[in-house]
Design a protein around this motif. Structure first.
Motif, PDB file in Angstrom:
ATOM      1  N   UNK A 142     -16.035 -43.720  54.682  1.00 45.97           N
ATOM      2  CA  UNK A 142     -16.485 -42.932  55.830  1.00 45.97           C
ATOM      3  C   UNK A 142     -17.938 -42.468  55.670  1.00 45.97           C
ATOM      4  N   UNK A 143     -18.367 -42.216  54.433  1.00 46.80           N
ATOM      5  CA  UNK A 143     -19.784 -41.907  54.229  1.00 46.80           C
ATOM      6  C   UNK A 143     -20.655 -43.069  54.691  1.00 46.80           C
ATOM      7  N   UNK A 144     -20.180 -44.294  54.407  1.00 45.48           N
ATOM      8  CA  UNK A 144     -20.947 -45.490  54.774  1.00 45.48           C
ATOM      9  C   UNK A 144     -21.026 -45.645  56.291  1.00 45.48           C
ATOM     10  N   UNK A 145     -19.895 -45.484  56.978  1.00 42.73           N
ATOM     11  CA  UNK A 145     -19.848 -45.857  58.388  1.00 42.73           C
ATOM     12  C   UNK A 145     -19.914 -44.676  59.358  1.00 42.73           C
ATOM     13  N   UNK A 146     -19.700 -43.463  58.880  1.00 41.06           N
ATOM     14  CA  UNK A 146     -19.805 -42.299  59.769  1.00 41.06           C
ATOM     15  C   UNK A 146     -21.043 -41.466  59.495  1.00 41.06           C
ATOM     16  N   UNK A 147     -21.538 -41.519  58.250  1.00 39.48           N
ATOM     17  CA  UNK A 147     -22.722 -40.743  57.899  1.00 39.48           C
ATOM     18  C   UNK A 147     -23.963 -41.609  57.690  1.00 39.48           C
ATOM     19  N   UNK A 148     -23.764 -42.922  57.610  1.00 36.18           N
ATOM     20  CA  UNK A 148     -24.905 -43.808  57.409  1.00 36.18           C
ATOM     21  C   UNK A 148     -25.467 -43.772  56.014  1.00 36.18           C
ATOM     22  N   UNK A 149     -24.658 -43.367  55.036  1.00 38.06           N
ATOM     23  CA  UNK A 149     -25.097 -43.313  53.643  1.00 38.06           C
ATOM     24  C   UNK A 149     -24.811 -44.662  52.974  1.00 38.06           C
ATOM     25  N   UNK A 150     -25.761 -45.193  52.260  1.00 38.86           N
ATOM     26  CA  UNK A 150     -25.538 -46.436  51.529  1.00 38.86           C
ATOM     27  C   UNK A 150     -24.756 -46.106  50.264  1.00 38.86           C
ATOM     28  N   UNK A 151     -23.451 -46.355  50.294  1.00 37.19           N
ATOM     29  CA  UNK A 151     -22.591 -46.036  49.159  1.00 37.19           C
ATOM     30  C   UNK A 151     -22.459 -47.196  48.187  1.00 37.19           C
ATOM     31  N   UNK A 152     -23.055 -48.328  48.515  1.00 35.92           N
ATOM     32  CA  UNK A 152     -22.940 -49.508  47.680  1.00 35.92           C
ATOM     33  C   UNK A 152     -21.715 -50.352  47.964  1.00 35.92           C
ATOM     34  N   UNK A 153     -20.847 -49.886  48.830  1.00 40.91           N
ATOM     35  CA  UNK A 153     -19.615 -50.621  49.130  1.00 40.91           C
ATOM     36  C   UNK A 153     -19.878 -52.027  49.656  1.00 40.91           C
ATOM     37  N   UNK A 154     -20.909 -52.153  50.472  1.00 38.21           N
ATOM     38  CA  UNK A 154     -21.167 -53.437  51.106  1.00 38.21           C
ATOM     39  C   UNK A 154     -21.681 -54.478  50.128  1.00 38.21           C
ATOM     40  N   UNK A 155     -22.050 -54.040  48.933  1.00 35.68           N
ATOM     41  CA  UNK A 155     -22.519 -54.970  47.905  1.00 35.68           C
ATOM     42  C   UNK A 155     -21.433 -55.293  46.881  1.00 35.68           C
ATOM     43  N   UNK A 156     -20.243 -54.775  47.082  1.00 37.47           N
ATOM     44  CA  UNK A 156     -19.151 -54.980  46.141  1.00 37.47           C
ATOM     45  C   UNK A 156     -18.159 -56.008  46.689  1.00 37.47           C
ATOM     46  N   UNK A 157     -17.397 -56.658  45.814  1.00 32.17           N
ATOM     47  CA  UNK A 157     -16.357 -57.583  46.304  1.00 32.17           C
ATOM     48  C   UNK A 157     -15.419 -56.862  47.271  1.00 32.17           C
ATOM     49  N   UNK A 158     -14.984 -57.557  48.283  1.00 35.11           N
ATOM     50  CA  UNK A 158     -14.230 -56.898  49.347  1.00 35.11           C
ATOM     51  C   UNK A 158     -12.734 -56.842  49.087  1.00 35.11           C
ATOM     52  N   UNK A 159     -12.240 -57.535  48.070  1.00 36.00           N
ATOM     53  CA  UNK A 159     -10.814 -57.532  47.773  1.00 36.00           C
ATOM     54  C   UNK A 159     -10.601 -57.027  46.342  1.00 36.00           C
ATOM     55  N   UNK A 160      -9.796 -55.974  46.215  1.00 38.27           N
ATOM     56  CA  UNK A 160      -9.481 -55.415  44.904  1.00 38.27           C
ATOM     57  C   UNK A 160      -7.970 -55.354  44.748  1.00 38.27           C
ATOM     58  N   UNK A 161      -7.458 -56.101  43.779  1.00 41.77           N
ATOM     59  CA  UNK A 161      -6.029 -56.227  43.565  1.00 41.77           C
ATOM     60  C   UNK A 161      -5.671 -55.727  42.165  1.00 41.77           C
ATOM     61  N   UNK A 162      -4.610 -54.925  42.091  1.00 45.50           N
ATOM     62  CA  UNK A 162      -4.140 -54.486  40.776  1.00 45.50           C
ATOM     63  C   UNK A 162      -3.303 -55.587  40.165  1.00 45.50           C
ATOM     64  N   UNK A 163      -3.663 -55.988  38.967  1.00 35.46           N
ATOM     65  CA  UNK A 163      -2.949 -57.047  38.266  1.00 35.46           C
ATOM     66  C   UNK A 163      -1.883 -56.421  37.367  1.00 35.46           C
ATOM     67  N   UNK A 164      -0.628 -56.553  37.804  1.00 37.59           N
ATOM     68  CA  UNK A 164       0.482 -56.030  37.018  1.00 37.59           C
ATOM     69  C   UNK A 164       0.645 -56.859  35.747  1.00 37.59           C
ATOM     70  N   UNK A 165       0.918 -56.211  34.667  1.00 36.71           N
ATOM     71  CA  UNK A 165       1.053 -56.902  33.387  1.00 36.71           C
ATOM     72  C   UNK A 165      -0.129 -56.623  32.489  1.00 36.71           C
ATOM     73  N   UNK A 166      -1.334 -56.933  32.986  1.00 35.36           N
ATOM     74  CA  UNK A 166      -2.536 -56.529  32.259  1.00 35.36           C
ATOM     75  C   UNK A 166      -2.911 -55.102  32.623  1.00 35.36           C
ATOM     76  N   UNK A 167      -2.387 -54.632  33.789  1.00 34.30           N
ATOM     77  CA  UNK A 167      -2.590 -53.268  34.266  1.00 34.30           C
ATOM     78  C   UNK A 167      -4.071 -52.927  34.427  1.00 34.30           C
ATOM     79  N   UNK A 168      -4.742 -53.803  35.157  1.00 39.39           N
ATOM     80  CA  UNK A 168      -6.154 -53.610  35.446  1.00 39.39           C
ATOM     81  C   UNK A 168      -6.420 -54.081  36.869  1.00 39.39           C
ATOM     82  N   UNK A 169      -7.545 -53.668  37.410  1.00 36.56           N
ATOM     83  CA  UNK A 169      -7.964 -54.108  38.741  1.00 36.56           C
ATOM     84  C   UNK A 169      -8.791 -55.379  38.628  1.00 36.56           C
ATOM     85  N   UNK A 170      -8.542 -56.297  39.554  1.00 33.19           N
ATOM     86  CA  UNK A 170      -9.325 -57.523  39.622  1.00 33.19           C
ATOM     87  C   UNK A 170      -9.979 -57.610  40.995  1.00 33.19           C
ATOM     88  N   UNK A 171     -11.193 -58.114  41.026  1.00 32.21           N
ATOM     89  CA  UNK A 171     -11.957 -58.203  42.271  1.00 32.21           C
ATOM     90  C   UNK A 171     -12.105 -59.658  42.708  1.00 32.21           C
TER      91      UNK A 171
END
Length: 544
Positions: free
Chosen positions: A305-334
Motif C-alpha cells: 500500500x505504501x507503493x501504490x497508495x502513497x507513491x513510495x518506492x518500496x523496492x517491491x517492483x524490483x523483486x521477484x513477483x512469486x514467493x513460495x514457502x518450500x515445505x521440507x527445507x522450510x525456507x522461502x523461494x522466489x
C-alpha cells in the motif's frame, strides 16, 4: 509508528438507502492519509484478527482504517444474502471511504476469505478511488474454487460455514433457542441425517441459507455467474495475492493470480505459505515449519500500500513477483512466475496387492512400456468410509502422520524407492489413473506423502474427483499445487481411495447428487485401478 486515536463508529447509506456501519481507526497526526478498507460479515470488531494485525497497527503506519459490517451483518441494516449486494455496496463504500475527513482520496482493500471476495466484487464496479487490493484465500469461481472440487461437494467446509452464518443470524435476531441449537451443531456437525448432506437443523432453522442453493446446483451454469470471475474481465489493479498450501481456497487464489498475471498492466505478486485457512503460523497439522513460516503478510501489505497508495518506492517492483514457502527445507523461494511446464512422470507399478502390502505398489521413473500390466482391486464400504486426515479440505487441515491410515485395506498405496537425492517440487500436481468401478458413479481420492525413514508418512498435497462416467480411461485428479523438498533417503507415496469423509460426502454409487442422496442408499463399490504398459497410470510431478 504513529499514535492512533480511539476507535470511532460511522455510518453511510447505500444507493438504496440501507445504513452500513463501520469502525474507523485514524492516525493521531496532521495531514491526509490513504484509506484501507475491509468489508466483512463476522462483526467489525473482529477485523480478521485471526490472521492479520489489529487495525490500530495499520493505522499507526499512516493509514485511515475502515472495517465495515456488510449489509445485514453486525450492526448494519438490510438483509444479508451471500455476495448478492457486494458489487453495488462495495462501490458505494469505496466512494464514501475516499471522502472521509482526513482521506487523501486513495483507497486500498485487504482481507481474506469473504473479506477477500468483497475486494473483488468492489473492484468489479470500477470505483475510481480504489487503487490496489490484497485478496487472500478467495474463491475466484464459486463453483470450482469454493463449493465444489472437481465435481465433488465440499461437505465439511460448506456445512460448517453455513451453520456458522446461520448461528450469527439467530444471534442478531435474538432467537436464543435457534442460536443454542445451531451453536451446538457447529461443534459436532450433523452428518448422519436421513440425507446427510442436507441436515434437518439447517432446513428448519436456516431455510434461506445459501447452502441449500449450492446443493441444488451441482453442475456449473447460470446460477454460479455471481462468481467474481464473471465480473472481473475488464478489471485491472495492482493485486497482492495471498494463499496457503493447505487452504481450501488455494485453487481460487492461483486461478485469479494466473489470469491477472497473464493480462494485467500492473504488478501482480503472489505469496503462498505453509498455512491452512487460519491461522497463518509456523505449525500446521502436526508439522512445525519453523520461524520462517510465521506470517509476514502484515508488513508486506504495508509495503504494497505504501507503493501504490502513497507513491513510495518500496523496492517491491524490483523483486521477484512469486514467493513460495518450500515445505521440507522450510525456507522461502522466489520465482519470476508461478512454475509451470515442469512435469515429470512417476508411473504406478503393482503386484496386485497394493491394498494389502506397502511393498506391493511402487512408483517408478522408468518408461511405461517396460512396466508389466497389473490390476489392484479395492472395496469401498460406506459403513466405514476412509476418513479425512489433514490436507486442505477438512478440519483440522495440514500435514499429519497417516501411516496407520495407509494400512487400511480400502486404500491403495504406491511407494517409490528411497530417493537418491533431494527431490524439489514447485507447481501444479496431477494424477492420471486408469480406474473403473462396478457402479455408475464413484469418487477417487489421491494423496501424495513423504515416507520418512522412521516409517511415518506425512501428506503434503491431495486432490479429489467425482467420476460420473464410468468408462475405463485415464482419470485426471488435479491436486493442490505445492512447493516442497523431499529429503534424500525418504520415499514418495501415492495413496488412492474411494472416499475422504466428511471432507466430501460418501458417494452412493447411484449417480445421485448429495442433496438427493439418502443415507440408506449408499452402496458398496468395488474399484479397480490398472497400471503398466497398456494402462500408464502416473503422477505428473512439478520438478524443479
Amino acid at each position: 509508528m504513529l499514535n492512533v486515536f480511539s476507535k470511532e463508529t460511522a455510518s453511510m447509506l447505500t444507493r438504496d438507502g440501507v445504513r452500513l456501519d463501520a469502525d474507523i481507526y485514524r492516525p493521531d497526526a496532521e495531514g491526509e492519509f490513504p484509506v484501507l478498507l475491509m468489508r466483512q460479515p463476522y462483526g467489525k470488531a473482529i477485523a480478521s484478527t485471526v490472521v492479520y494485525a489489529h487495525p490500530t497497527w495499520y493505522a499507526a503506519q499512516g493509514y485511515i482504517v475502515v472495517i465495515q459490517d456488510v449489509r445485514g451483518r453486525g450492526t448494519s441494516e438490510g438483509e444479508f444474502k451471500l455476495f448478492s449486494h457486494e458489487i453495488e455496496d462495495g462501490f458505494d463504500t469505496v466512494n464514501w471511504a475516499a471522502n472521509l475527513p482526513g482521506s487523501n482520496g486513495n483507497v486500498g482493500m485487504y482481507g481474506f476469505s469473504y473479506q477477500g471476495m468483497t475486494q473483488l466484487y468492489a473492484a468489479a464496479a470500477h470505483p475510481p478511488a480504489l487503487k490496489a487490493v490484497c485478496p487472500a484465500m478467495i474463491g475466484y469461481d464459486l463453483y470450482t474454487d469454493w463449493a465444489y472440487e472437481n465435481g465433488a461437494f465440499c461437505l465439511q467446509a460448506n456445512l460448517g460455514w453455513a451453520i456458522q452464518l446461520a448461528t450469527e443470524t439467530a444471534r442478531l435476531s435474538g432467537d436464543e433457542k435457534a442460536y443454542q441449537a445451531l451453536f451446538t451443531a457447529s461443534r459436532n456437525l450433523p452428518l448422519y441425517d436421513k440425507i446427510p448432506a442436507r441436515p434437518e437443523i439447517l432446513q428448519n432453522l436456516a431455510p434461506d441459507s445459501f447452502y441449500h442453493e449450492w446443493l441444488d446446483h451441482p453442475q456449473p451454469g447460470e446460477y454460479w455467474e455471481i462468481s467474481p470471475k464473471q465480473h472481473l474481465q475488464d478489471v485491472d489493479l495492482p493485486m497482492l495475492h495471498v494463499g496457503g498450501w493447505f487452504d481450501t481456497f488455494l485453487r481460487g487464489t492461483l486461478n485469479l493470480y494466473k489470469e491477472m498475471a497473464s493480462r494485467s498492466a500492473f504488478s501482480q505478486h503472489l505469496v503462498i505459505g505453509p498455512w491452512a485457512h487460519l491461522p497463518w503460523g509456523r505449525k500446521v497439522g502436526n508439522v512445525d515449519y519453523g520461524a520462517e513460516a510465521n506470517s509476514s503478510i502484515d508488513k508486506l501489505q504495508i509495503r504494497w500500500f505504501d507503493q501504490f497508495l502513497k507513491g513510495i518506492d518500496t523496492g517491491l517492483l524490483n523483486e521477484p513477483s512469486v514467493n513460495l514457502f518450500e515445505m521440507g527445507s522450510n525456507r522461502w523461494r522466489s520465482f519470476e512466475t508461478f512454475p509451470s511446464d515442469n512435469h515429470k512422470s512417476y508411473f504406478l507399478q503393482s503386484s496386485g496387492l497394493a491394498s494389502l502390502r506397502d511393498d506391493a505398489g511402487k512408483l517408478v521413473r522408468q518408461a511405461k512400456e517396460f512396466i508389466q500390466n497389473s490390476s489392484d482391486v479395492v472395496v469401498h464400504d460406506p459403513w466405514r468410509p476412509v476418513p479425512a486426515l489433514g490436507g486442505h479440505a477438512t478440519i483440522p487441515a495440514g500435514s499429519f502422520d497417516r501411516s496407520s491410515l495407509d494400512c487400511r485395506t480400502d486404500i491403495l498405496t504406491y511407494t517409490s524407492a528411497p530417493l537418491e537425492s533431494d527431490l524439489y517440487l514447485a507447481g501444479d500436481v496431477v494424477v492420471e489413473v486408469y480406474a473403473k468401478a462396478d457402479t455408475p458413479c464413484f469418487d477417487l481420492f489421491a494423496v501424495l506423502s513423504e515416507v520418512r525413514t522412521d516409517g511415518s508418512v506425512y501428506n503434503f498435497t491431495q486432490g479429489y474427483v467425482r467420476v460420473e462416467s464410468n468408462q475405463e480411461a485415464p482419470l485426471k485428479i488435479i491436486l493442490q499445487a505445492t512447493c516442497a523438498r523431499l529429503n534424500k533417503g525418504n520415499c514418495l507415496r501415492l495413496s488412492l481411495s474411494a472416499a475422504c469423509f466428511p471432507a466430501y460426502p460418501v458417494n452412493p454409487g447411484t449417480g445421485s447428487h448429495p442433496g438427493e442422496t439418502a443415507l440408506i442408499a449408499a452402496q458398496i463399490i468395488t474399484l479397480t485401478v490398472r497400471s503398466g504398459k497398456d494402462f500408464p497410470s502416473q503422477i505428473l510431478l512439478p520438478l524443479v
